[in-house]
Enzyme design. Sequence first.
Site, PDB file in Angstrom:
ATOM      1  CB  ALA A  65      -0.875  -0.011   1.241  1.00  0.00           C
ATOM      2  N   GLY A 110       0.559  -4.900   0.833  1.00  0.00           N
ATOM      3  CA  GLY A 110      -0.636  -4.971  -0.007  1.00  0.00           C
ATOM      4  C   GLY A 110      -0.394  -5.713  -1.310  1.00  0.00           C
ATOM      5  CD  GLU A 113      -2.480  -7.233   2.996  1.00  0.00           C
ATOM      6  OE1 GLU A 113      -2.030  -6.113   2.641  1.00  0.00           O
ATOM      7  OE2 GLU A 113      -3.181  -7.382   4.000  1.00  0.00           O
ATOM      8  CD  GLU A 133       1.802  -5.308   5.833  1.00  0.00           C
ATOM      9  OE1 GLU A 133       2.571  -6.258   6.103  1.00  0.00           O
ATOM     10  OE2 GLU A 133       1.058  -5.299   4.839  1.00  0.00           O
TER      11      GLU A 133
END
Length: 258
Positions: A65, A110, A113, A133
């Site tokens: 992200a 992300g 993911e 993260e």
Amino acid sequence: MYNTLLTSLENNILLVTINRPDKLNALNQQVMQDLDKVLNEIYENKNIKSVIITGSGNKSFVAGADIGEFVGATNEQGKLLAMNGQTIFSKIENCPKPIVAAVNGFALGGGCELAMSCHFRIATENAKFGQPEVNLGLIPGYGGTQRLVQLIGKGRALELLMTGNMVDATSALQFGLINHLVSQEELIPKAIQILTTINNKAPLAVAGCITAANAVFDEKQNGFLTEIEEFGKCFDTADMKEGTSAFLEKRKPNFCGC
Ligand code: COA
């Protein structure tokens, strides 16, 4: 048509390339909106039978992200970001058409993911997977804690989640995180080869496989009952009649997706 995605449709396979090469294809809100929009197209457009998602360049699939967008966000804003990301990635996972991640480099945060929400993954030798993260004081928010456990088991997943370490493509293959490990040149051709095989099968049966396999991980469903339902539905399709007749008549089936 999309600000941050390149798309091309050939032989009913849509190639979606996340295109922010200067930021290693990090998922900012514009990319997330574009992904949502392209998913609507994928669900609705009958000419699209299957999909490949990849990243632009040969260094990164998606490096996570966009960290810049997290700065200054509150608890509530954080939850909204996670809810939005999870909704979009569930739309990938539950798509009735096969969606393959062609991982061409970093698949971090992300990006990992996103790859895990696809139906399966193919990766290049330079691919690296991880959920870093914790380095940012965060945990994954787009389904990573759940899908990593589902795909590689709790022990391996927790080690990756808590250390933030990356694994290379060879380990990812060993863990079952990816199905195939190929060179950069072979990546898209390999995805096309597998999707071409799938595209020649009965589309509603393919969709039934996705629905039933996803039910394994949905505690609100009994997967065996879902399988019975999906099996039963096949008997209402012209393609089931065509497939079984073609076998008995020793000819190739001609499926209509109906
Ligand atoms: N969000 C925002 N920008 C990112 C990003 C992310 N997740 N990942 C990379 N970028 C940007 C960098 O800031 C840099 O931008 P700049 O040139 O404007 O400074 C550019 O992409 C290139 O990245 P850089 O770090 O210089 O490349 P590198 O080869 O040295 O390192 C990585 C590659 C992937 C190891 C490193 O970029 C990284 O650790 N990224 C963050 C991974 C992460 O924590 N993801 C989870 C986010 S929740």
